[in-house]
Design a protein around this motif. Sequence first.
Motif, PDB file in Angstrom:
ATOM      1  N   ARG A 320     -22.367  11.847  -8.418  1.00 48.29           N
ATOM      2  CA  ARG A 320     -22.371  12.692  -7.210  1.00 48.29           C
ATOM      3  C   ARG A 320     -23.800  12.931  -6.700  1.00 48.29           C
ATOM      4  N   HIS A 370     -19.357  19.192  -0.753  1.00 51.54           N
ATOM      5  CA  HIS A 370     -19.015  20.364  -1.557  1.00 51.54           C
ATOM      6  C   HIS A 370     -17.582  20.765  -1.228  1.00 51.54           C
ATOM      7  N   HIS A 377     -20.848  15.935   3.753  1.00 45.02           N
ATOM      8  CA  HIS A 377     -22.061  15.264   4.205  1.00 45.02           C
ATOM      9  C   HIS A 377     -21.636  13.906   4.738  1.00 45.02           C
ATOM     10  N   GLU A 408     -24.901  23.591   5.721  1.00 40.50           N
ATOM     11  CA  GLU A 408     -25.910  24.137   4.801  1.00 40.50           C
ATOM     12  C   GLU A 408     -27.314  23.610   5.046  1.00 40.50           C
ATOM     13  N   HIS A 409     -27.497  22.638   5.899  1.00 42.71           N
ATOM     14  CA  HIS A 409     -28.839  22.072   6.094  1.00 42.71           C
ATOM     15  C   HIS A 409     -29.596  22.714   7.249  1.00 42.71           C
TER      16      HIS A 409
HETATM   17 ZN    ZN Z   1     -25.153  19.405   0.065  1.00 48.85          ZN
END
Ligand code: ZN
Length: 451
Positions: A320, A370, A377, A408-409
């Motif tokens: 992962r 996630h 992603h 989250e980025h």
């Molecule tokens: Zn991530």
Amino acid sequence: MSDLEDRLREIVGAPHVAVDEDLKSQYETDWTRRFTGEARCVVRPASTAEVAAVVRTCADAGVPITVQGGNTGLVGGAVPAGGEVLLNLGRLTALDDVDVLEGQVTAGAGVTLEKLQQHARPHGLDVGVDLAARSAATVGGLVATNAGGLRVVRYGSMREQLTGIEAVLADGTVVSRLGGLAKDNTGYDLTQLLAGSEGTLAVITKVRLRLVPLLPARAVALVAVAGVPAALQLLAAARAGLPSLSAAELFLAEGLDLVRAHGKLAAPFAESYPAFVVLECSARTDPTDELLEVLGECPAVEDATVASDATGVAKLWAYRETHTEAISAAGLPVKLDVSVPLRELSGLVDDLPGTVSAAAPGARVIIFGHLGEGNLHVNVLDAGADAEQVSDAVLRLVAQRRGSISSEHGVGRAKTRWLSLSRSDAEIAAMRRIKGALDPAGTLNPGVLLN
Ligand code: ZN
Ligand code: 2HG
């Protein structure tokens, strides 16, 4: 060189102001290699007082600033557009003793996540957030982008770890709230306002973080499943049956092929499967039994391999965690970090390949992320000149499914164009008023988040 550079040299010392291209260049391109811009100079202060003086000097000169931590971001939020002073915070490495009674620690913005983990663990404590870029990502950047990572399913994102902040405002004023009170209802919460503000409201110089108990016993399962609906069935079983659950991650067959080829990794199973889930349990005592029990009872499990020794755990995580570097080695991907409600996840994964090939014929889509947060992603290789169309098509698809265009980025420079897909006009207007109040001249990270 001009007066500005001379004044900056007086503040931080000549060796810490870079004006030559060969010295600046390592700071001017982000991790993706997609976002790059020329800085007027790179300044590396070593204390809050130096940061404040740099910010004040730039404000007086009317020169914009780009703020940078470990430069591990993926949305161009920490590299200049052109002409800014690049303020790199990597020398802000002060690290206070762990406060074992409060279960908290204060760290300079430039302390890496890995360093903080190493600092906390001998005290039986740990950082709630963990992610693959731990050796370079700094706590200032993690807070500024409200980073998530691998353990959000258990401990939340960076803002949930945050109990206080010290920051320099656009005019050079220092605001400091590092007392770490567990309860403190005395008005607007500046600490939380700055989390996720991507350097556009203030320069974070120190953070106070809540720590979590160190859970040294880990068990990891790599589980083969028939597809995303089965992965979600397993997630539901894990949430209910595993009090020790600390990660629930997803990747697909295409990603597995890529990481195996890149890292020369053995096939995890004798047969091929379309999708894989990584479940991690962390506890004080070995959680393998409870993990095996849930796997044994869940009909979604096609096959599984479990490890609880450090080498075995690392081997399973590699399938992962090495997605990002394997994809980067294969080309220059379009990186889209999105999330949708879990009920929409399977439909989104089904729609993505068609949507991407309509926008960029011949492009390859690698999807991982996630699972617990419905955070995918979406990495698109070989999009060539159609990168912008791919982003537009994927982000619209996500919005149709009531999702977020940045999970989250952050928004960075990459996604400002599409912010209105996730935020209403009223919300964006309120955000602009906050920006205008704290940075009226617009000198902090211009072009990032809001354009
Ligand atoms: Zn991530
Ligand atoms: C991860 O979850 C990171 O590994 C990077 O957020 C994601 O490379 C990416 O797209």
